[in-house]
Design an enzyme around this catalytic site. Sequence first.
Site, PDB file in Angstrom:
ATOM      1  N   GLU B  56      13.722  -4.580  14.861  1.00 30.71           N
ATOM      2  CA  GLU B  56      12.631  -5.429  15.480  1.00 30.71           C
ATOM      3  C   GLU B  56      11.598  -4.598  16.029  1.00 30.71           C
ATOM      4  OE1 GLU B  56      13.961  -8.764  17.975  1.00 30.71           O
ATOM      5  OE2 GLU B  56      11.822  -8.866  18.697  1.00 30.71           O
ATOM      6  N   ASP B  67       7.803 -12.198  27.487  1.00 34.96           N
ATOM      7  CA  ASP B  67       8.381 -10.905  27.975  1.00 34.96           C
ATOM      8  C   ASP B  67       8.420 -10.442  29.339  1.00 34.96           C
ATOM      9  OD1 ASP B  67       9.135  -9.765  25.507  1.00 34.96           O
ATOM     10  OD2 ASP B  67       7.105  -9.649  24.866  1.00 34.96           O
ATOM     11  N   TYR B 179      16.931 -16.882  15.299  1.00 36.04           N
ATOM     12  CA  TYR B 179      16.793 -16.253  16.607  1.00 36.04           C
ATOM     13  C   TYR B 179      17.055 -17.080  17.555  1.00 36.04           C
ATOM     14  CZ  TYR B 179      15.130 -12.375  19.538  1.00 36.04           C
ATOM     15  OH  TYR B 179      15.309 -11.244  20.559  1.00 36.04           O
TER      16      TYR B 179
END
Lengths: 404, 267
Positions: B56, B67, B179
């Site tokens: 990734e 994040d 995911y």
Amino acid sequence: MSIALRGPGDDLMHRRRSAMSDPGPSGRFGRFGGRYVPESLITACEELEEAFRDAWDDPAFRAALSQTLELYAGRPTPVTPALRLSADLGVTLLLKREDLTHTGSHKINNVLGQALLARRMGKTRLLAETGAGQHGVATATAGALLGLGVTVFMGERDMERQQLNVFRMRLLGAEVVGVSSGSRTLKDACSEALRHWVAAADDAHYCIGSVMGPHPYPWMVREFQRVVGEEARGQCASLLPRAVPDVVVACVGGGSNAAGTFAGFVDTPARLVGVEPAGGAAVAGGEPGVLHGFHSYVLQDEDGQIQEAHSISAGLDYPGVGPEHAHLADTGRATYVSVTDDEAVAAVARLARTEGILPALESAHALAWVLKAAGTPDLPAGSTVLVTLSGRGDKDADQLARLI
Amino acid sequence: MSTRPPKMSMGTLETHLRARRDAGQALLVPYVTAGLTADWPDYLRAYADAGADAIEVGLPFSDPMLDGGTIQEASDRALRRGATPGRLLAELSTANPGVPLAVMTYANLVFRTGARAFCERLAEAGVTGLIVPDVPHDEAGPLSEAATAAGVDLVLLAAPTTAPARLRGIAERSRGFVYGVTVMGTTGERAALADSAGPLAGRLRELTTCPVLLGFGISTPEQAAQACAYADGVVVASALMRRALDGATPAEVGADVAAIRRALPAG
Ligand SMILES: Cc1ncc(COP(=O)(O)O)c(C=O)c1O
């Protein structure tokens, strides 16, 4: 759902489609808006939308909010004719006095709405981002009033320029978390609040301070600010021979005071003017993009990296604009203009000396446009103009002392 | 663009991951922030040598909403070094690590270029997967079409709170892999695998035969092994980027990846 301001013959479908109504489940205003958030926030957004729809349809919720706005926040706020300034400018200038609300800005209208909603949803904490600190102070206040814990995220740069509000928030029992990433201003505080919300959505409500963020926020916050425009509409009707002003003006950071004001006049012939800071003019200088969960005009470079806004006014220092404003600009129903830092500072001094009113630097942007436009084809002599004075200027006294 | 790959529902990334998974291998997908250092493509080669099944690659965005501190810092550092998507993709196209690459970035970088053009650029750079965490399932329509047209697998994320009907839609529409976000939170190292990880992986595996990978907070070989008891594999990001930010060389971070590889069932 939304209050019918048009004729009784209006059917629901018509109101749905008319300007500044319910955007429906997609949260779109034309091509703008939407819900661009990580999957981890989808459930929280959906629950919030459902809870808001339910509450907004519930007369008991509406009554509780109206009562709190009246008995606690000091609504309705007056519309004050600015007599000496009007004479100077050759126009009739009316001021919608959000500076007179409890905590000193329109932010309290939205915050009381969201805090009552959060309590109804069983949440025990409020999260908020703040720029100038007005929204943070309002959230800290609502938290104290309703017994909800409050955490406010604030860029470190803004904490420096708005120390008084940092102190006020802490005095009100809120935790203020400094944000040191990026430009250390409002945009970074928003990102941090969203990150925190992902982990805290179980018991915390994210109380967004403007008409931005993922659906339902832009719509919900506009509805909670609608009271500004609706009151002003009625007040103008009794002050002006032709009932509706020719022009309605408000400053635009994220755009909540403007959205609330415009919502009261969007179905009238009044021209709607939003005033952005020259250093953060998302409508004039931005390109369509996605930031903080919504699609709108955003200041960005050619790769799509977000650019920092640069305004003297912390509350307008945001590189995006609420999606409904992007849509109103696209359709031409509202016009967006900008004024410089210097023009805003001059407007503060002018209003203080002619009317004895010290406006917030943010609000002074709206006024500055009127000062510039009066007597020009944009605002011909003899026009009537309503300016929403979104807040009072005490918070800016330190900063102004260094400038004037 | 002269030639475009044929329209297909399953791209190279997914074909590759399915084959490895079907051979009994637990899938390991380590992450690197593109542009972090001048020699960042060396991380790709080191990861591949260490046994990564795919990699990734984060294209840094100024405001990475999902994040935590580590990847924020890595993104900031890359941007301060002058990283642009164009330059990074050019570097990527010559890196040739020998395993499939999936780009992870945010919506604004994609839409600024235009979904179609962006996906075509990925394909030209040899990228076969795309992960855009702030484009959820409901907003993914146009992007998903653009990705398919370019032969790029659009990976969708699922969260512990995702309702059953949505989860079904995500499982059906995700390409490459699904995911599974282990935890309600941002990326970042955690002391233990979140309790929500196992149930999410289990629910996803009932809905799809596409590989199900868990990611977010998987920091150690032990946690990776534990996650692979529920899922087809793992994505490991912040733990590796923390080391790289602290100055670990590609070979050193590659050794961390190899240690995780050794802890996982091999095919
Ligand atoms: C007094 C005042 N006016 C205006 C704004 C800008 O917000 P909005 O555009 O949402 O009304 C702020 C924000 O902090 C403010 O404090």
